[in-house]
Structures are given as structure tokens and as C-alpha cells.
Design an enzyme around this catalytic site. Structure first.
Site: not given
Length: 245
Positions: A81, A167, A226
């Protein structure tokens, strides 16, 4: 320098593993141990993940440079990924450093889905209020099957913190879902190994893949999605080992 988990093996070409978004080197422990029977295996925590440093950027150029710093000789590389995209950029930028490449269930294209749901779920957990992982799992809310347990592997209960720079991963999500423009191509052997039940690597992606990786081969693990390495670890390991050997 990235944090790594090293699995010693026979003195042959090492294998470097790059995990996906919200993952860590520890997620690959069982597979890395099996593959280390024939080669040294280095599993890396990607930047802003696990025990690796936190940065303001999570671009693929930067991730590829991070991986390149771990290599003092040519290696084989396996990436899943997000880690697969970083591994592709590594091979394109530093072809002399990569012998063989395995790309697990990802293509060098821009994806339109988002991973903000799991990220916001982690942000929403009041870490000061939870007493154990069961509390944290409940606080994550209604996620797809298996996702909560996967995310909880990055929760440090002792220090009450996520081992993820949430963040920055949020602000960099567009880059993570995208793919940079990289000149050139990688002429070494490449295996695009996908889950048979996943739609991440589609026939329409093959011209783009072949332009960047002329020797690309394609294989699927039947029934896997996946997270093919977690869903079918034995089939995944056997296929990867056969390609690397």
C-alpha cells in the site's frame, strides 16, 4: 534514520519491507521471520509511524530517501500500500539500489478514496479516559471489520499516545493517496501481488505500470482483500519467496 526490526538470515541479498499507512514494522513480524530463513530481512517503521522520527512531510520522495539511507548494498524490496508506493519511488529514483521489487496491492496512480475515517477515529479517542485496549477499541467506534484491531497495534497504553503522527498524516493525506511524477523507469524484475477480492490494482492501471516497470509481472491471491498479507499470510509468503528466489 528510520527505526527497523532486523531478522538475521543467510548472507544473501537482504529484503527490506515497507509497511502501509497506520502500520509498523511489527505488523510484518511473522512474515519477516519466515522469509528470513533464506535471507536477512529488515522491516522499517516508515516516517511518522512506529518508532521512527516524526517530520512535517510524508511525501513519497521523502519516504524513498528514508529507505535509501538504510541500504549499503543492493537489496530486494517489498512494500504494501503506502509502503508499496514508497518502494516504487525508491526503485525509480535509485535503481542501482534495488534488485527485485514486490508491490503488494497498490498501483502508481492517484486514488480517490480517503483514509480520514480511521484517522479521525483515532483522534477522537480520549486517551486520558481509557483504562485498557478494550476501552480504546470501543472508543474507536464503528469501523470496518479488523480495522480497529489493526489500529490498536499502534496504541502505546503505557504512555497514552498513538505511535502515529496523526496531524501530519492528515495534512499529507492527498500526497499519500497520490503518486509523484518520477522520471525514468526501473528495469529490474517487479511483482505486483494483489488480493483477488481487492480493486486497488485494476487492468486499466497496467499501461502506467508497464511504462514505469517494463518487466512487471502480475499475480493475485484468491479471496484476499487489500490486507492480503494479513488475510492469507502463508500464500503471501510462499508467493513472495518464490519470486525472490
Amino acid at each position: 534514520m528510520l527505526n527497523t526490526v532486523n531478522h538475521p538470515g543467510p548472507d544473501t541479498t537482504p529484503l527490506l519491507i515497507a509497511h502501509g499507512l497506520f502500520g509498523s514494522a511489527r505488523n510484518w513480524g511473522v512474515i519477516a521471520k519466515r522469509l528470513s530463513e533464506k535471507r536477512p530481512v529488515i522491516a522499517a517503521d516508515m516516517r511518522n509511524h512506529g518508532g521512527s522520527p516524526w517530520y512535517d512531510s510524508n511525501s513519497y520522495d521523502d519516504m524513498a530517501d528514508d529507505l535509501a539511507q538504510l541500504m549499503d548494498r543492493p537489496v530486494d524490496v517489498l512494500g504494501h500500500s503506502m509502503g508499496g508506493k514508497a518502494a516504487m519511488v525508491l526503485a525509480l529514483k535509485y535503481p542501482q539500489k534495488v534488485r527485485r521489487l514486490i508491490v503488494a496491492d497498490i498501483a502508481p496512480v492517484v486514488y480517490t478514496h480517503t483514509q480520514m475515517g480511521p484517522l479521525n477515529a483515532m483522534r477522537g479517542v480520549d486517551l486520558a479516559a481509557i483504562e485498557n485496549r478494550s476501552d480504546a477499541r470501543a472508543a474507536l467506534g464503528d469501523l470496518e471489520p479488523g480495522v480497529a484491531d489493526f489500529l490498536l497495534q499502534s496504541l502505546d497504553m503505557k504512555d497514552r499516545r498513538w505511535r502515529l503522527n496523526l496531524d501530519v498524516l492528515a495534512t499529507q493525506m492527498d500526497k499519500i493517496l497520490g503518486f509523484p511524477e518520477v522520471a525514468g523507469h526501473f528495469d529490474g524484475p517487479v511483482l505486483f501481488l494483489s488480493g483477488g477480492a481487492s480493486d486497488y490494482v485494476q487492468p486499466a492501471h497496467r499501461p502506467t505500470i508497464k511504462a514505469l516497470f517494463p518487466k512487471a509481472r502480475f499475480a493475485k491471491i484468491p479471496g484476499a482483500g487489500h490486507w492480503l498479507h494479513a488475510e492469507e499470510p502463508r500464500a503471501f509468503t510462499a508467493t513472495a519467496a518464490a519470486f525472490l528466489d
